[in-house]
Write a protein that holds these residues in place. Sequence first.
Motif, PDB file in Angstrom:
ATOM      1  N   VAL A   1       4.975  26.571 -15.497  1.00 36.98           N
ATOM      2  CA  VAL A   1       4.287  27.517 -16.390  1.00 36.98           C
ATOM      3  C   VAL A   1       4.151  28.884 -15.699  1.00 36.98           C
ATOM      4  CG1 VAL A   1       2.104  28.048 -17.536  1.00 36.98           C
ATOM      5  CG2 VAL A   1       3.054  25.737 -17.673  1.00 36.98           C
ATOM      6  N   CYS A   2       3.711  28.884 -14.450  1.00 40.82           N
ATOM      7  CA  CYS A   2       3.524  30.148 -13.726  1.00 40.82           C
ATOM      8  C   CYS A   2       4.833  30.914 -13.586  1.00 40.82           C
ATOM      9  CB  CYS A   2       2.930  29.878 -12.345  1.00 40.82           C
ATOM     10  SG  CYS A   2       1.218  29.297 -12.364  1.00 40.82           S
ATOM     11  N   ILE A   3       5.910  30.202 -13.243  1.00 38.39           N
ATOM     12  CA  ILE A   3       7.197  30.851 -13.032  1.00 38.39           C
ATOM     13  C   ILE A   3       7.752  31.418 -14.334  1.00 38.39           C
ATOM     14  CG2 ILE A   3       9.620  30.461 -12.433  1.00 38.39           C
ATOM     15  CD1 ILE A   3       7.843  30.611  -9.997  1.00 38.39           C
ATOM     16  N   LEU A   4       7.745  30.605 -15.386  1.00 43.07           N
ATOM     17  CA  LEU A   4       8.362  31.043 -16.641  1.00 43.07           C
ATOM     18  C   LEU A   4       7.566  32.150 -17.323  1.00 43.07           C
ATOM     19  CD1 LEU A   4       9.594  27.661 -18.166  1.00 43.07           C
ATOM     20  CD2 LEU A   4      10.859  29.309 -16.776  1.00 43.07           C
ATOM     21  N   VAL A   5       6.254  32.057 -17.274  1.00 41.68           N
ATOM     22  CA  VAL A   5       5.426  33.070 -17.934  1.00 41.68           C
ATOM     23  C   VAL A   5       5.562  34.433 -17.254  1.00 41.68           C
ATOM     24  CG1 VAL A   5       3.031  33.767 -18.343  1.00 41.68           C
ATOM     25  CG2 VAL A   5       3.765  31.456 -18.911  1.00 41.68           C
ATOM     26  N   THR A   6       5.716  34.434 -15.944  1.00 38.21           N
ATOM     27  CA  THR A   6       5.769  35.705 -15.211  1.00 38.21           C
ATOM     28  C   THR A   6       7.187  36.229 -14.988  1.00 38.21           C
ATOM     29  OG1 THR A   6       5.750  34.517 -13.080  1.00 38.21           O
ATOM     30  CG2 THR A   6       3.611  35.199 -13.989  1.00 38.21           C
TER      31      THR A   6
ATOM     32  N   MET B   1       0.823  -1.208   0.000  1.00 40.46           N
ATOM     33  CA  MET B   1       0.000   0.000   0.000  1.00 40.46           C
ATOM     34  C   MET B   1       0.865   1.269   0.000  1.00 40.46           C
ATOM     35  SD  MET B   1      -2.969   1.404  -0.107  1.00 40.46           S
ATOM     36  CE  MET B   1      -4.148   0.110   0.296  1.00 40.46           C
ATOM     37  N   SER B   2       1.963   1.243   0.786  1.00 38.88           N
ATOM     38  CA  SER B   2       2.816   2.426   0.860  1.00 38.88           C
ATOM     39  C   SER B   2       3.445   2.743  -0.497  1.00 38.88           C
ATOM     40  CB  SER B   2       3.902   2.235   1.920  1.00 38.88           C
ATOM     41  OG  SER B   2       4.719   1.118   1.609  1.00 38.88           O
ATOM     42  N   ILE B   3       3.757   1.708  -1.286  1.00 38.85           N
ATOM     43  CA  ILE B   3       4.321   1.934  -2.615  1.00 38.85           C
ATOM     44  C   ILE B   3       3.264   2.505  -3.557  1.00 38.85           C
ATOM     45  CG2 ILE B   3       5.314   0.803  -4.647  1.00 38.85           C
ATOM     46  CD1 ILE B   3       6.709  -1.141  -2.803  1.00 38.85           C
ATOM     47  N   LEU B   4       2.045   1.979  -3.477  1.00 41.72           N
ATOM     48  CA  LEU B   4       0.956   2.489  -4.301  1.00 41.72           C
ATOM     49  C   LEU B   4       0.682   3.954  -3.984  1.00 41.72           C
ATOM     50  CD1 LEU B   4      -1.296   2.019  -6.353  1.00 41.72           C
ATOM     51  CD2 LEU B   4      -2.741   1.223  -4.466  1.00 41.72           C
ATOM     52  N   ARG B   5       0.654   4.281  -2.689  1.00 37.50           N
ATOM     53  CA  ARG B   5       0.469   5.674  -2.297  1.00 37.50           C
ATOM     54  C   ARG B   5       1.599   6.545  -2.843  1.00 37.50           C
ATOM     55  NH1 ARG B   5      -1.154   3.708   3.209  1.00 37.50           N
ATOM     56  NH2 ARG B   5       1.048   3.904   3.753  1.00 37.50           N
ATOM     57  N   GLY B   6       2.811   5.998  -2.816  1.00 41.75           N
ATOM     58  CA  GLY B   6       3.957   6.754  -3.312  1.00 41.75           C
ATOM     59  C   GLY B   6       3.842   7.068  -4.790  1.00 41.75           C
ATOM     60  N   TRP B   7       3.436   6.074  -5.599  1.00 38.02           N
ATOM     61  CA  TRP B   7       3.282   6.301  -7.041  1.00 38.02           C
ATOM     62  C   TRP B   7       2.195   7.333  -7.321  1.00 38.02           C
ATOM     63  CZ3 TRP B   7       6.768   5.528 -10.410  1.00 38.02           C
ATOM     64  CH2 TRP B   7       7.630   4.433 -10.357  1.00 38.02           C
ATOM     65  N   LEU B   8       1.092   7.249  -6.585  1.00 40.22           N
ATOM     66  CA  LEU B   8       0.007   8.209  -6.783  1.00 40.22           C
ATOM     67  C   LEU B   8       0.460   9.619  -6.399  1.00 40.22           C
ATOM     68  CD1 LEU B   8      -2.904   8.792  -7.511  1.00 40.22           C
ATOM     69  CD2 LEU B   8      -3.574   8.153  -5.185  1.00 40.22           C
ATOM     70  N   PHE B   9       1.215   9.704  -5.309  1.00 30.06           N
ATOM     71  CA  PHE B   9       1.735  11.016  -4.897  1.00 30.06           C
ATOM     72  C   PHE B   9       2.624  11.612  -5.986  1.00 30.06           C
ATOM     73  CE2 PHE B   9       5.533  13.155  -3.193  1.00 30.06           C
ATOM     74  CZ  PHE B   9       4.944  14.333  -2.768  1.00 30.06           C
ATOM     75  N   TYR B  10       3.526  10.806  -6.545  1.00 37.23           N
ATOM     76  CA  TYR B  10       4.442  11.334  -7.555  1.00 37.23           C
ATOM     77  C   TYR B  10       3.715  11.723  -8.834  1.00 37.23           C
ATOM     78  CZ  TYR B  10       8.575  10.287  -4.803  1.00 37.23           C
ATOM     79  OH  TYR B  10       9.532  10.300  -3.819  1.00 37.23           O
ATOM     80  N   LEU B  11       2.633  11.044  -9.132  1.00 38.07           N
ATOM     81  CA  LEU B  11       1.828  11.421 -10.288  1.00 38.07           C
ATOM     82  C   LEU B  11       1.241  12.816 -10.079  1.00 38.07           C
ATOM     83  CD1 LEU B  11       0.366  10.903 -12.962  1.00 38.07           C
ATOM     84  CD2 LEU B  11      -1.427   9.725 -11.667  1.00 38.07           C
ATOM     85  N   VAL B  12       0.635  13.031  -8.923  1.00 35.98           N
ATOM     86  CA  VAL B  12       0.049  14.342  -8.627  1.00 35.98           C
ATOM     87  C   VAL B  12       1.152  15.402  -8.533  1.00 35.98           C
ATOM     88  CG1 VAL B  12      -1.299  15.671  -6.957  1.00 35.98           C
ATOM     89  CG2 VAL B  12      -1.916  13.296  -7.459  1.00 35.98           C
ATOM     90  N   LEU B  13       2.278  15.048  -7.915  1.00 36.30           N
ATOM     91  CA  LEU B  13       3.392  15.986  -7.804  1.00 36.30           C
ATOM     92  C   LEU B  13       3.858  16.443  -9.184  1.00 36.30           C
ATOM     93  CD1 LEU B  13       5.574  17.412  -6.079  1.00 36.30           C
ATOM     94  CD2 LEU B  13       6.962  15.330  -6.294  1.00 36.30           C
ATOM     95  N   SER B  14       3.934  15.516 -10.121  1.00 36.58           N
ATOM     96  CA  SER B  14       4.363  15.867 -11.477  1.00 36.58           C
ATOM     97  C   SER B  14       3.421  16.880 -12.115  1.00 36.58           C
ATOM     98  CB  SER B  14       4.440  14.607 -12.347  1.00 36.58           C
ATOM     99  OG  SER B  14       5.382  13.686 -11.827  1.00 36.58           O
ATOM    100  N   LEU B  15       2.132  16.703 -11.893  1.00 38.14           N
ATOM    101  CA  LEU B  15       1.157  17.641 -12.453  1.00 38.14           C
ATOM    102  C   LEU B  15       1.304  19.023 -11.821  1.00 38.14           C
ATOM    103  CD1 LEU B  15      -2.006  15.334 -12.559  1.00 38.14           C
ATOM    104  CD2 LEU B  15      -0.505  15.965 -14.465  1.00 38.14           C
ATOM    105  N   THR B  16       1.567  19.056 -10.514  1.00 38.93           N
ATOM    106  CA  THR B  16       1.734  20.362  -9.863  1.00 38.93           C
ATOM    107  C   THR B  16       3.010  21.050 -10.333  1.00 38.93           C
ATOM    108  OG1 THR B  16       2.950  19.543  -7.915  1.00 38.93           O
ATOM    109  CG2 THR B  16       0.537  19.483  -7.823  1.00 38.93           C
ATOM    110  N   ILE B  17       4.054  20.280 -10.628  1.00 38.80           N
ATOM    111  CA  ILE B  17       5.306  20.870 -11.107  1.00 38.80           C
ATOM    112  C   ILE B  17       5.105  21.503 -12.477  1.00 38.80           C
ATOM    113  CG2 ILE B  17       7.641  20.333 -11.908  1.00 38.80           C
ATOM    114  CD1 ILE B  17       7.842  18.281  -9.682  1.00 38.80           C
ATOM    115  N   ILE B  18       4.280  20.873 -13.308  1.00 40.15           N
ATOM    116  CA  ILE B  18       3.977  21.461 -14.619  1.00 40.15           C
ATOM    117  C   ILE B  18       3.324  22.827 -14.438  1.00 40.15           C
ATOM    118  CG2 ILE B  18       2.574  21.237 -16.700  1.00 40.15           C
ATOM    119  CD1 ILE B  18       2.939  18.197 -16.467  1.00 40.15           C
ATOM    120  N   GLY B  19       2.344  22.889 -13.539  1.00 41.91           N
ATOM    121  CA  GLY B  19       1.665  24.155 -13.279  1.00 41.91           C
ATOM    122  C   GLY B  19       2.611  25.205 -12.718  1.00 41.91           C
ATOM    123  N   LEU B  20       3.475  24.791 -11.775  1.00 42.78           N
ATOM    124  CA  LEU B  20       4.437  25.714 -11.191  1.00 42.78           C
ATOM    125  C   LEU B  20       5.383  26.253 -12.254  1.00 42.78           C
ATOM    126  CD1 LEU B  20       5.839  27.001  -8.696  1.00 42.78           C
ATOM    127  CD2 LEU B  20       7.240  24.922  -8.571  1.00 42.78           C
TER     128      LEU B  20
END
Length: 239
Positions: free
Chosen positions: A22-27, A1-20
Amino acid sequence: MSILRGWLFYLVLSLTIIGLTVCILVTTPFLSVQRRYDLFCRPWARLVLTVLRVICGIRLEMRGMENMPSATEPMVVLAKHQSAWDPFWLGAYLSGPACFLYKKSIKWIPLLGWVVWAMDMLAIDRSKGRSAFEAFMKKGPVKLKQGWWICLFPEGTRVPPGEHVRYKTGGARFACQSGTPILPICHNAGRCWPKNSIAKNSGTIVVSVGPVIQTRGREPHEVTAEVEAWIENELTRLG
C-alpha cells in the motif's frame, strides 16, 4: 515448535507485505524510487528481521561492518545464498540501496510482485537464455549510475549448509565490464532459515562483510575465484 514458529512468522510477514505494498503503490506518483526505498523498503526489511527475532528466536551478529563502503560508492554485491533470508539483510543493512535481479514472472505475483515491479528492480526473462544476460548487462550500468548497488547470488540458487556448487561468473563479468568493485557477503542463515522449509530454528545468524575486491582490468574467472574462495573460507571460519 519450529514449524509453529514458522507459520506464525509467515502470518505476520504477510500482514507487513500488505502494508508495504500500500505504501509503495500509493506514493509511486509522488516520490522517487530511491526515496520510497529509504522510507519504506529498508525499514520494512529491518522490521522483518525484528519479527524473526521476536517470534522465532533468530538473532543477528554482524562482523566486518568496517568493510562496508559508503553509499556514494558504486558497488556490486556478491552474497552467499543459503535461504530466502538473504535479501532481507541486504535490504536492511547495505549502505547503498539494494537492486536485485528477479524473474520477470514474479511481477505477476500479488503484493510482493507488485512491489518489486514498482521499485524498478532488474527483471530478466530466463527463457531467453543469453539474451536475458545481455539485457542485464545493458540495464545494470544505468542502475549503478542512479546510485543503486547491484546484488547478485553467484551460486545461482539457494545452497543448503554443507553443500557446495561452483560459482557462476555472471556477477564478476558485469563488475569487470563496468569496472565496479565487488563487496562479498558471507553468512550461515541456512541453519536457522532452511531452504524450502516452513520451520524456523532459533539461533544466531552470523553475517560477515568482506574486504572490497577491485575488478578493473581483471578477468571475470579470476575475480569469481577470489570471491568464491573468500566466501567459502569465511563460511568455514564461521563454523
